[in-house]
Design an enzyme around this catalytic site. Structure first.
Site, mmCIF file in Angstrom:
data_model
loop_
_atom_site.group_PDB
_atom_site.id
_atom_site.type_symbol
_atom_site.label_atom_id
_atom_site.label_comp_id
_atom_site.label_asym_id
_atom_site.label_seq_id
_atom_site.Cartn_x
_atom_site.Cartn_y
_atom_site.Cartn_z
ATOM 1 N N PRO A 30 0.649 -1.305 -0.119
ATOM 2 C CA PRO A 30 0.063 -0.217 0.225
ATOM 3 C C PRO A 30 0.992 1.254 0.166
ATOM 4 O O PRO A 30 1.857 1.478 0.719
ATOM 5 C CB PRO A 30 -0.728 -0.022 1.209
ATOM 6 N N ASN A 31 0.231 2.255 -0.627
ATOM 7 C CA ASN A 31 0.800 3.554 -0.720
ATOM 8 C C ASN A 31 2.039 3.688 -1.635
ATOM 9 O O ASN A 31 2.514 4.854 -1.801
ATOM 10 C CB ASN A 31 1.106 4.269 0.670
ATOM 11 N N ARG A 38 4.787 11.076 -2.754
ATOM 12 C CA ARG A 38 4.838 10.838 -1.190
ATOM 13 C C ARG A 38 5.948 11.001 -0.451
ATOM 14 O O ARG A 38 7.135 10.451 -0.847
ATOM 15 C CB ARG A 38 4.338 9.129 -1.084
ATOM 16 N N TYR A 43 11.206 8.747 1.084
ATOM 17 C CA TYR A 43 11.290 7.801 -0.048
ATOM 18 C C TYR A 43 11.773 8.226 -1.169
ATOM 19 O O TYR A 43 12.011 7.558 -2.142
ATOM 20 C CB TYR A 43 9.643 7.439 -0.074
ATOM 21 N N ASN A 94 7.992 -5.456 -1.341
ATOM 22 C CA ASN A 94 8.084 -4.324 -0.593
ATOM 23 C C ASN A 94 6.763 -4.296 0.120
ATOM 24 O O ASN A 94 5.654 -3.781 -0.726
ATOM 25 C CB ASN A 94 8.500 -3.154 -1.107
ATOM 26 N N ALA A 97 3.327 -0.820 4.766
ATOM 27 C CA ALA A 97 2.846 -0.991 6.076
ATOM 28 C C ALA A 97 2.497 -2.241 6.695
ATOM 29 O O ALA A 97 2.538 -2.637 7.713
ATOM 30 C CB ALA A 97 1.975 0.003 6.477
ATOM 31 N N GLU A 119 12.754 -9.382 1.131
ATOM 32 C CA GLU A 119 12.021 -8.045 1.581
ATOM 33 C C GLU A 119 12.595 -6.903 1.575
ATOM 34 O O GLU A 119 14.089 -6.772 1.439
ATOM 35 C CB GLU A 119 11.781 -8.211 3.151
ATOM 36 N N HIS A 121 12.751 -2.559 1.711
ATOM 37 C CA HIS A 121 12.077 -1.300 2.224
ATOM 38 C C HIS A 121 12.874 -0.188 1.729
ATOM 39 O O HIS A 121 14.089 -0.049 1.811
ATOM 40 C CB HIS A 121 11.960 -1.156 3.604
ATOM 41 N N ARG A 128 13.445 4.638 11.974
ATOM 42 C CA ARG A 128 12.329 5.340 11.973
ATOM 43 C C ARG A 128 11.346 5.097 13.309
ATOM 44 O O ARG A 128 12.026 4.574 14.312
ATOM 45 C CB ARG A 128 11.406 5.113 10.932
HETATM 46 C C1 DQA Z 1 8.058 1.221 3.355
HETATM 47 C C2 DQA Z 1 8.294 1.214 4.798
HETATM 48 C C3 DQA Z 1 7.030 0.989 5.446
HETATM 49 O O1 DQA Z 1 7.107 1.355 6.849
HETATM 50 C C4 DQA Z 1 6.099 2.238 5.072
HETATM 51 O O2 DQA Z 1 4.686 1.999 5.829
HETATM 52 C C5 DQA Z 1 5.727 2.106 3.883
HETATM 53 C C6 DQA Z 1 7.109 2.044 2.803
HETATM 54 C C7 DQA Z 1 9.661 1.639 2.559
HETATM 55 O O3 DQA Z 1 9.669 1.078 1.635
HETATM 56 O O4 DQA Z 1 10.527 2.057 3.244
HETATM 57 O O5 DQA Z 1 4.959 1.985 2.994
HETATM 58 O O6 DQA Z 1 8.094 -0.227 3.002
#
Ligand code: DQA
Length: 164
Positions: A30-31, A38, A43, A94, A97, A119, A121, A128
């Site tokens: 998500p997102n 964003r 990011y 990835n 959240a 995985e 990120h 963080r």
């Molecule tokens: C993320 C890190 C997560 O904590 C966050 O919720 C994201 C992006 C990253 O790529 O740094 O949506 O996965």
């Protein structure tokens, strides 16, 4: 609307041929569709489409087909992990959240073992907020890369290619 790009649909009846075994699903939670606009201070300014291009370029150099997808919905990610068991040689994820919260994604990855999962990120989740320090994916992943921005995807593909 989930974003699906790549060869998996075309290859869905391909059985377990050589070509098929080199497909890597790159799944995004998500997102991440909002990358570019964003929180660029965290990011960066690169869009998800540009990261998909990077993955395809890295994949071509490594002999991997990249099937790049994004969804804001946990169930789509679970469905795609299950789909990968029959269609992919490995997964880069990835989870956004959901990585911090999703027992369903953890269980889905366990269920497709020994399919290797990396995985990723973009941000360093350990530097963080405390709620980001936990990963539900890390215990069932081969490894995790965080904090290197979009380069993390390429590093994950290189690491998986070395195992395949
Ligand atoms: C993320 C890190 C997560 O904590 C966050 O919720 C994201 C992006 C990253 O790529 O740094 O949506 O996965």
């Amino acid at each position: 609307m989930p974003i699906i790009e790549g060869p998996a649909r075309r290859l869905s009846r391909a059985g377990k041929g050589r070509h098929f075994l080199k497909t890597v699903f790159v799944l995004n939670g998500p997102n991440l569709n909002a990358l570019g606009k964003r929180e660029p201070g965290i990011y960066g300014g690169k869009t998800l489409a540009a990261i998909a291009d990077d993955c395809k370029q890295a994949g071509a150099a490594l002999g991997l087909e990249i099937d790049f997808r994004q969804s804001n919905h946990e169930g789509d990610l679970v469905d795609w992990i299950q789909e990968a068991a029959d269609k992919a040689a490995a997964i880069v994820i990835n989870p956004g959240a959901y990585g911090h919260t999703s027992i369903a994604i953890h269980d889905a990855i366990r269920a497709v073992a020994p399919l290797p999962v990396a995985e990723v990120h973009l941000s360093n989740i350990h530097a963080r907020e405390p709620f980001r320090h936990v990963s539900m994916v890390a215990p069932v992943a081969v490894g995790m890369i965080c904090g290197f921005g979009p380069l993390g995807y390429t590093l994950a593909l290189q690491a998986l290619a070395a195992r395949l």
